[in-house]
Design a protein around this motif. Sequence first.
Motif, PDB file in Angstrom:
ATOM      1  N   UNK A 110      -2.984  26.484  53.320  1.00  0.00           N
ATOM      2  CA  UNK A 110      -3.990  27.650  53.365  1.00  0.00           C
ATOM      3  C   UNK A 110      -4.209  28.380  54.332  1.00  0.00           C
ATOM      4  N   UNK A 111      -4.166  27.501  55.661  1.00  0.00           N
ATOM      5  CA  UNK A 111      -4.335  28.269  56.953  1.00  0.00           C
ATOM      6  C   UNK A 111      -3.109  29.312  57.089  1.00  0.00           C
ATOM      7  N   UNK A 112      -2.063  28.659  57.049  1.00  0.00           N
ATOM      8  CA  UNK A 112      -0.681  29.292  57.334  1.00  0.00           C
ATOM      9  C   UNK A 112      -0.669  30.583  56.216  1.00  0.00           C
ATOM     10  N   UNK A 113      -1.135  30.368  55.083  1.00  0.00           N
ATOM     11  CA  UNK A 113      -1.086  31.854  54.203  1.00  0.00           C
ATOM     12  C   UNK A 113      -2.007  32.915  54.884  1.00  0.00           C
ATOM     13  N   UNK A 114      -3.430  32.344  55.203  1.00  0.00           N
ATOM     14  CA  UNK A 114      -3.945  33.451  55.860  1.00  0.00           C
ATOM     15  C   UNK A 114      -3.683  33.904  57.099  1.00  0.00           C
ATOM     16  N   UNK A 115      -2.921  33.396  57.821  1.00  0.00           N
ATOM     17  CA  UNK A 115      -2.279  33.849  59.173  1.00  0.00           C
ATOM     18  C   UNK A 115      -1.096  34.713  59.073  1.00  0.00           C
ATOM     19  N   UNK A 116      -0.489  34.552  57.747  1.00  0.00           N
ATOM     20  CA  UNK A 116       0.446  35.412  57.546  1.00  0.00           C
ATOM     21  C   UNK A 116       0.156  36.640  56.496  1.00  0.00           C
ATOM     22  N   UNK A 117      -0.927  37.014  56.277  1.00  0.00           N
ATOM     23  CA  UNK A 117      -1.462  37.878  55.575  1.00  0.00           C
ATOM     24  C   UNK A 117      -1.992  38.813  56.347  1.00  0.00           C
ATOM     25  N   UNK A 118      -1.736  40.169  56.203  1.00  0.00           N
ATOM     26  CA  UNK A 118      -2.249  41.376  57.139  1.00  0.00           C
ATOM     27  C   UNK A 118      -3.519  41.452  57.437  1.00  0.00           C
ATOM     28  N   UNK A 119      -4.490  41.253  56.451  1.00  0.00           N
ATOM     29  CA  UNK A 119      -5.717  41.336  56.393  1.00  0.00           C
ATOM     30  C   UNK A 119      -6.440  39.861  57.126  1.00  0.00           C
ATOM     31  N   UNK A 120      -5.620  39.090  57.374  1.00  0.00           N
ATOM     32  CA  UNK A 120      -5.955  37.703  57.713  1.00  0.00           C
ATOM     33  C   UNK A 120      -7.223  36.871  56.642  1.00  0.00           C
ATOM     34  N   UNK A 158     -19.849  38.246  43.814  1.00  0.00           N
ATOM     35  CA  UNK A 158     -19.937  36.627  43.241  1.00  0.00           C
ATOM     36  C   UNK A 158     -18.987  35.936  43.970  1.00  0.00           C
ATOM     37  N   UNK A 159     -18.040  36.411  44.476  1.00  0.00           N
ATOM     38  CA  UNK A 159     -16.862  35.632  45.238  1.00  0.00           C
ATOM     39  C   UNK A 159     -17.269  35.433  46.749  1.00  0.00           C
ATOM     40  N   UNK A 160     -16.245  34.550  47.350  1.00  0.00           N
ATOM     41  CA  UNK A 160     -16.094  34.380  48.676  1.00  0.00           C
ATOM     42  C   UNK A 160     -15.142  34.580  49.198  1.00  0.00           C
ATOM     43  N   UNK A 161     -14.809  35.540  50.456  1.00  0.00           N
ATOM     44  CA  UNK A 161     -13.755  35.638  50.942  1.00  0.00           C
ATOM     45  C   UNK A 161     -13.575  34.717  52.041  1.00  0.00           C
ATOM     46  N   UNK A 162     -12.372  34.157  52.465  1.00  0.00           N
ATOM     47  CA  UNK A 162     -12.301  33.068  53.665  1.00  0.00           C
ATOM     48  C   UNK A 162     -11.327  34.171  54.490  1.00  0.00           C
ATOM     49  N   UNK A 163     -11.831  34.112  55.882  1.00  0.00           N
ATOM     50  CA  UNK A 163     -11.139  34.645  56.876  1.00  0.00           C
ATOM     51  C   UNK A 163     -10.873  33.981  58.270  1.00  0.00           C
ATOM     52  N   UNK A 164      -9.634  34.123  58.856  1.00  0.00           N
ATOM     53  CA  UNK A 164      -9.413  33.487  59.837  1.00  0.00           C
ATOM     54  C   UNK A 164      -9.674  34.476  61.006  1.00  0.00           C
ATOM     55  N   UNK A 165     -10.363  34.010  62.100  1.00  0.00           N
ATOM     56  CA  UNK A 165     -10.961  34.805  63.063  1.00  0.00           C
ATOM     57  C   UNK A 165     -10.040  34.614  64.341  1.00  0.00           C
TER      58      UNK A 165
END
Length: 310
Positions: A110-120, A158-165
């Motif tokens: 999950x963390x690697x996916x967030x890091x490798x997504x342009x929006x983070x 109604x959803x949550x978005x998960x963000x890597x800072x």
Amino acid sequence: MPGGRLTEQDRRHIAAGLAAGLDYAEIARRVGRPTSTVTREVARNGGPGGYRADLAQRATRRRARRRIATAPQELSAATFGRDDDTVREFAEQFAALMVDSGLPRMAARVLASLFTTDSGSATAAELARRLRVSPASISKAVAYLDGLEVIRRAREGRRERYIVDDDVWFRAWSDSARTTNQWAEAAERGAEIFGATTPVGERLEHMGLFFARLARDIAGGPVDTAAGEHALTVIAALVHAGTPLTPEQLAAALEWPLDQVTSALHDAGHHPDLADPVTVRGNKSGAFSVIARTDRLTTAQRRRLTRDAS
């Protein structure tokens, strides 16, 4: 105000404190903030040797503008001319490195996916689709990462978005520095209990010296080439003088601005690797001198050297 965001005036006080050679705890006391806030602020804005109040203020404004307030359009790797398969392969390799470091596999993916997504960032549904796993697996991984404070949550209807800072690596660095300090303090306390000249005490003292040195290396932060040269020049001046000198005396002798001298003294004191095996030490009167690094010699070695010299 404690707990609020740092102001531009706070950042000027932090920069002045660093230039004066104050430690983080004292700077934090003067600006009325937690020490962790000051430590994080300095680490993410150039480190002790490169912190500048105006640059830190601008960087904070840039980060604020980048924060995601609403759901961004999800972009595929191909949007920027990347190969989707290559991107997925890299993300899996990135996750494997995290797993080797002790992170659970799904949390690492999950963390690697967030890091490798342009929006983070991503929602649970986007992560489940991207990683081809169940929503329950994503929920468990997100809870684990949230507990580590390496991601944050933002409401999106109604959803949550998960963000890597941006400061996720600072938090990892901070935890590492804190743990290393704890090892050093425990070993030093053990050496005192057993006696530094006993076999157990000497073994623990060696251990404490190693971890203390490692903690300073972690906490010191990077120093650029010019700052390192200035620090070495100040050290050479103190060695040549053979007597403690105040920053004003050094500035006059070197024909440098006073703020350049104070920055160089700060760098010399906070980057012991620059002048190993000596370091700069200030006294109560505000003068500085060069002394041997205490972590290069054990208590037993210092005692033997003192005895042989007499």
